[in-house]
Design an enzyme around this catalytic site. Structure first.
Site, mmCIF file in Angstrom:
data_model
loop_
_atom_site.group_PDB
_atom_site.id
_atom_site.type_symbol
_atom_site.label_atom_id
_atom_site.label_comp_id
_atom_site.label_asym_id
_atom_site.label_seq_id
_atom_site.Cartn_x
_atom_site.Cartn_y
_atom_site.Cartn_z
ATOM 1 C CB THR A 91 -3.713 -14.001 2.646
ATOM 2 O OG1 THR A 91 -2.477 -13.284 2.434
ATOM 3 C CG2 THR A 91 -3.934 -14.184 4.125
ATOM 4 C CG LEU A 116 9.352 -10.282 7.606
ATOM 5 C CD1 LEU A 116 9.306 -11.767 7.941
ATOM 6 C CD2 LEU A 116 10.288 -9.537 8.530
ATOM 7 N NE ARG A 117 13.812 -5.179 2.559
ATOM 8 C CZ ARG A 117 15.034 -4.661 2.611
ATOM 9 N NH1 ARG A 117 15.603 -4.168 1.525
ATOM 10 N NH2 ARG A 117 15.692 -4.636 3.750
ATOM 11 C CD GLU A 118 9.632 -14.222 -0.734
ATOM 12 O OE1 GLU A 118 8.402 -14.153 -0.762
ATOM 13 O OE2 GLU A 118 10.299 -14.898 -1.534
ATOM 14 C CE LYS A 173 2.563 -6.508 4.164
ATOM 15 N NZ LYS A 173 4.015 -6.602 4.084
ATOM 16 C CG PHE A 175 11.702 -0.320 -3.026
ATOM 17 C CD1 PHE A 175 12.720 -0.628 -2.148
ATOM 18 C CD2 PHE A 175 10.745 -1.270 -3.275
ATOM 19 C CE1 PHE A 175 12.783 -1.861 -1.520
ATOM 20 C CE2 PHE A 175 10.785 -2.511 -2.645
ATOM 21 C CZ PHE A 175 11.801 -2.802 -1.761
ATOM 22 N N GLY A 206 13.592 -1.611 -13.704
ATOM 23 C CA GLY A 206 13.794 -3.012 -14.082
ATOM 24 C C GLY A 206 12.670 -3.502 -14.971
ATOM 25 C CB CYS A 247 4.325 -9.111 -0.997
ATOM 26 S SG CYS A 247 4.728 -10.346 0.224
HETATM 27 C C1 UDX Z 1 7.996 -6.835 -0.484
HETATM 28 C C2 UDX Z 1 8.130 -5.643 0.461
HETATM 29 O O1 UDX Z 1 9.380 -4.999 0.211
HETATM 30 C C3 UDX Z 1 8.094 -6.121 1.910
HETATM 31 O O2 UDX Z 1 8.144 -5.015 2.785
HETATM 32 C C4 UDX Z 1 6.785 -6.888 2.119
HETATM 33 O O3 UDX Z 1 6.718 -7.383 3.455
HETATM 34 C C5 UDX Z 1 6.705 -8.048 1.149
HETATM 35 O O4 UDX Z 1 6.799 -7.573 -0.198
HETATM 36 P P1 UDX Z 1 9.495 -8.754 -1.442
HETATM 37 O O5 UDX Z 1 8.303 -8.963 -2.332
HETATM 38 O O6 UDX Z 1 10.077 -9.915 -0.739
HETATM 39 O O7 UDX Z 1 9.112 -7.647 -0.291
HETATM 40 O O8 UDX Z 1 10.670 -8.159 -2.330
HETATM 41 P P2 UDX Z 1 11.124 -6.692 -2.730
HETATM 42 O O9 UDX Z 1 12.560 -6.583 -2.443
HETATM 43 O O10 UDX Z 1 10.204 -5.692 -2.190
HETATM 44 O O11 UDX Z 1 10.955 -6.717 -4.366
HETATM 45 C C6 UDX Z 1 9.672 -6.897 -4.904
HETATM 46 C C7 UDX Z 1 9.805 -6.792 -6.413
HETATM 47 O O12 UDX Z 1 10.119 -5.451 -6.775
HETATM 48 C C8 UDX Z 1 10.912 -7.672 -6.989
HETATM 49 O O13 UDX Z 1 10.451 -8.255 -8.201
HETATM 50 C C9 UDX Z 1 12.025 -6.690 -7.287
HETATM 51 O O14 UDX Z 1 12.825 -7.111 -8.396
HETATM 52 C C10 UDX Z 1 11.251 -5.432 -7.638
HETATM 53 N N1 UDX Z 1 11.994 -4.199 -7.370
HETATM 54 C C11 UDX Z 1 12.306 -3.875 -6.085
HETATM 55 C C12 UDX Z 1 12.322 -3.371 -8.435
HETATM 56 O O15 UDX Z 1 12.040 -3.683 -9.597
HETATM 57 N N2 UDX Z 1 12.973 -2.214 -8.189
HETATM 58 C C13 UDX Z 1 13.306 -1.832 -6.915
HETATM 59 O O16 UDX Z 1 13.908 -0.785 -6.754
HETATM 60 C C14 UDX Z 1 12.973 -2.698 -5.831
#
Ligand code: UDX
Length: 434
Positions: free
Chosen positions: A86, A153-155, A207, A252, A256, A263
Site C-alpha cells: 500500500t 512487525l519491525r523489520e 495501526k 523509541f 538520531g 512504514c
Molecule cells: C515500524 C514500527 O515499529 C512497526 O511496529 C510497524 O509495523 C512498521 O513500522 P520499522 O519501520 O520496521 O517498524 O522500524 P523501526 O524499528 O520502527 O524504526 C523506524 C525508524 O525509526 C528507523 O529509521 C529507525 O532508525 C528510527 N528510530 C527508531 C529512531 O530514530 N529512534 C528510535 O528510538 C527508534
C-alpha cells in the site's frame, strides 16, 4: 486450518512463514514469477534474520507452499490474507490501494465457500468496508466476512514480533469471523497474548495511531536532542530519565538523524490525509512529518560543518545506508537525503553497508561502494555513521585514524562516547550531546 496469503513482501512472507510454523497450511501467492520461483527454491528475496530457516523448514514439512495464483488454494481456505503493498500514491500522499482492491476483486471471483478476507496490509480507515462492497459487487453470492488484522512487525525483528507480539489486533463484523481468527492465532492465545477484538474501523485506526505515535515519540526526542546541544545536556541521559517513567517507556527514545523505513513515513502521511479528508485537524502528525523531513535534510549540513563547511573536492566516508540495522531496506533512508546533498556540494562519497549496497547502488549513483568500513574511510577527510549496524560499534580508533586523511567522525547514531573519541584524538560530533 488452511489460509492463503496474498503478497510475498516483508509482511506477507513473514506472516505466511509464521502461520505455517503454527501448523496452519499456508499458500503464499505473489504475481512475480521470479519471486515465487526463488522462494520455491528456498531463496529469500529480502534480508530478514531467521526468515530463510523458517521458510525452508516449513516448505520441507509441507506447511508452506508458493504459487503465482490463489487458485486452487483459495477454494478450501478458511481465510485469505491481503498482504500486498500500500505504497504512498505519487503526488498526493494518499495510500495507493490499487493492489488491495485488485486482490479483493480476484478473491471475489474465486470464493466458493465461507471465507474470512483479512487485511494484513496497513490500510486507511474504511478500506475494510470498501473491500466488502467490492466483493459483494463482484460476486453477489459470495459467503464471506472482512477482517482487519494489522501487523506491528519491525523489520529486522519481524519474526520475533510475530511470534511474541505485545498484542494481536483483530477487527471483524461477525462472531463467525472472530472464531476463525482466534483459531488461527490459537498458539498465541495459549501463551496468553492479549487479543484486542474490535470493529473494522477501530482496528484500522489502531495501526495508524500506533505508528504515528511512535513517529512522534522519535521526533520529540530528536527535538529535545537539538535543545540538549544548546544547553549542554546529554540526550541519552534525558531519554533514560524520561523512559524510566512507566507512563513514557524506554523504547523509541533514541535520538538520531530522523526516522525512515517503509512504514512511518507512509503511515503518518496516510493518517494526515485521512484526517484532512474528514476535516479533523491532526497538527501533531503534520508537525511530525514536517520536522522529520527537515531533520533528514539537515543532517548533510552537520557533516559539512564537521569538515569546516567546505566539502568541495573532499572525500567523505558514509558508514551504513539502510534505514535501520538488520535490514536491506532503503525506503526513506536518511542516506537518500544525506549522500546526494554531499555530492551536490562537491564531495566524493565512499560508502559501506553490510546488507544494503545491492539496493542502494540503484538509488545512489556516483557513490564509491566499499567492502568494509575501513576501506570506505581510506583517504577520507571525514566519516559519518548513518546506521547503527553492530559491526560499527567496535571500530578500532587507531585503525580508523590510520586510514582517514583527517580524524573527523560524525556519529548520527550516538554509538560512541564523546570523551572516548576525543581522547583518541578525533574531532567527534554526535546527536544531542555536548
Ligand atoms: C515500524 C514500527 O515499529 C512497526 O511496529 C510497524 O509495523 C512498521 O513500522 P520499522 O519501520 O520496521 O517498524 O522500524 P523501526 O524499528 O520502527 O524504526 C523506524 C525508524 O525509526 C528507523 O529509521 C529507525 O532508525 C528510527 N528510530 C527508531 C529512531 O530514530 N529512534 C528510535 O528510538 C527508534
Amino acid at each position: 486450518m488452511k489460509i492463503v496469503v496474498l503478497g510475498a513482501g516483508y509482511v506477507g512472507l513473514v506472516s505466511a512463514a509464521c502461520f505455517a510454523e503454527f501448523g496452519t497450511q499456508v499458500t503464499c501467492v505473489d504475481q512475480s514469477e521470479e519471486k515465487i520461483d526463488a522462494l520455491s527454491k528456498g531463496r529469500i528475496p529480502i534480508f530478514e534474520p531467521g526468515l530463510d530457516d523458517l521458510v525452508e523448514r516449513n516448505v520441507r514439512n509441507g506447511n508452506l507452499s508458493f504459487a503465482t495464483s490463489m487458485v486452487p488454494a483459495i477454494h478450501d481456505a478458511d481465510a485469505v490474507f491481503i498482504a500486498v503493498g500500500t505504497p504512498t500514491r505519487r503526488g498526493d500522499g494518499h495510500a495507493d490501494l490499487s493492489y488491495v482492491y485488485g486482490a479483493a476483486r480476484e478473491i471475489a471471483q474465486n470464493l466458493s465457500r465461507y471465507t474470512v478476507v483479512v487485511t494484513k496490509s496497513t490500510v486507511p480507515v474504511g478500506t475494510g468496508h470498501e473491500i466488502a462492497r467490492l466483493i459483494r459487487e463482484t460476486n453477489p453470492t459470495a459467503e464471506f466476512d472482512v477482517c482487519s488484522n494489522p501487523e506491528f512487525l519491525r523489520e529486522g525483528s519481524a519474526i520475533n514480533d510475530f511470534m511474541r507480539p505485545d498484542r494481536v489486533v483483530i477487527g471483524c463484523e461477525s462472531d463467525r469471523a472472530a472464531a476463525v481468527m482466534k483459531a488461527l492465532y490459537r498458539p498465541l492465545y495459549l501463551i496468553e497474548t492479549p487479543m484486542v477484538i474490535a470493529g473494522l474501523e477501530t482496528a484500522e485506526l489502531t495501526k495508524y495511531a500506533a505508528n504515528a505515535f511512535l513517529a512522534a515519540k522519535i521526533t520529540f526526542i530528536n527535538e529535545i536532542a537539538d535543545l540538549c546541544e544548546k544547553v549542554g545536556a546529554d540526550v541519552q541521559t534525558v531519554a533514560k530519565g524520561m523512559g524510566l517513567d512507566g507512563r513514557i517507556g524506554r523504547k523509541f527514545l533514541h535520538a538520531g538523524p530522523g526516522y525512515g523505513g517503509s512504514c512511518f513515513p507512509k503511515d503518518t502521511l496516510a493518517l494526515m490525509r485521512t484526517s484532512q479528508d474528514k476535516g479533523v485537524p491532526m497538527r501533531l502528525v503534520e508537525a511530525t512529518i514536517d520536522v522529520n523531513n527537515r531533520r533528514k535534510k539537515h543532517m548533510a549540513s552537520r557533516i559539512m560543518a564537521a569538515c569546516g563547511d567546505v566539502v568541495k573536492g573532499k572525500t567523505i566516508a558514509i558508514l551504513g545506508v539502510t534505514f535501520k540495522p538488520n535490514t536491506d531496506d532503503m525506503r526513506d533512508s536518511v542516506s537518500l537525503d544525506v549522500i546526494p546533498a554531499l555530492q551536490e556540494a562537491g564531495a566524493v562519497v565512499r560508502a559501506y553497508d553490510p546488507e544494503g549496497m545491492d539496493e542502494a547502488e540503484k538509488l545512489l549513483p556516483g557513490v564509491i561502494w566499499c567492502k568494509d568500513a575501513y576501506e570506505a574511510m581510506h583517504g577520507a577527510d571525514a566519516a559519518a555513521i548513518l546506521t547503527e549496524w553492530n559491526e560499527f560499534r567496535a571500530l578500532d580508533p587507531a585503525r580508523m585514524k590510520a586510514v582517514l586523511k583527517s580524524p573527523v567522525l560524525v556519529d548520527l547514531r550516538n554509538i560512541y562516547k564523546p570523551e572516548d573519541m576525543r581522547a583518541a584524538g578525533f574531532h567527534y560530533t554526535s546527536i544531542g550531546r555536548a
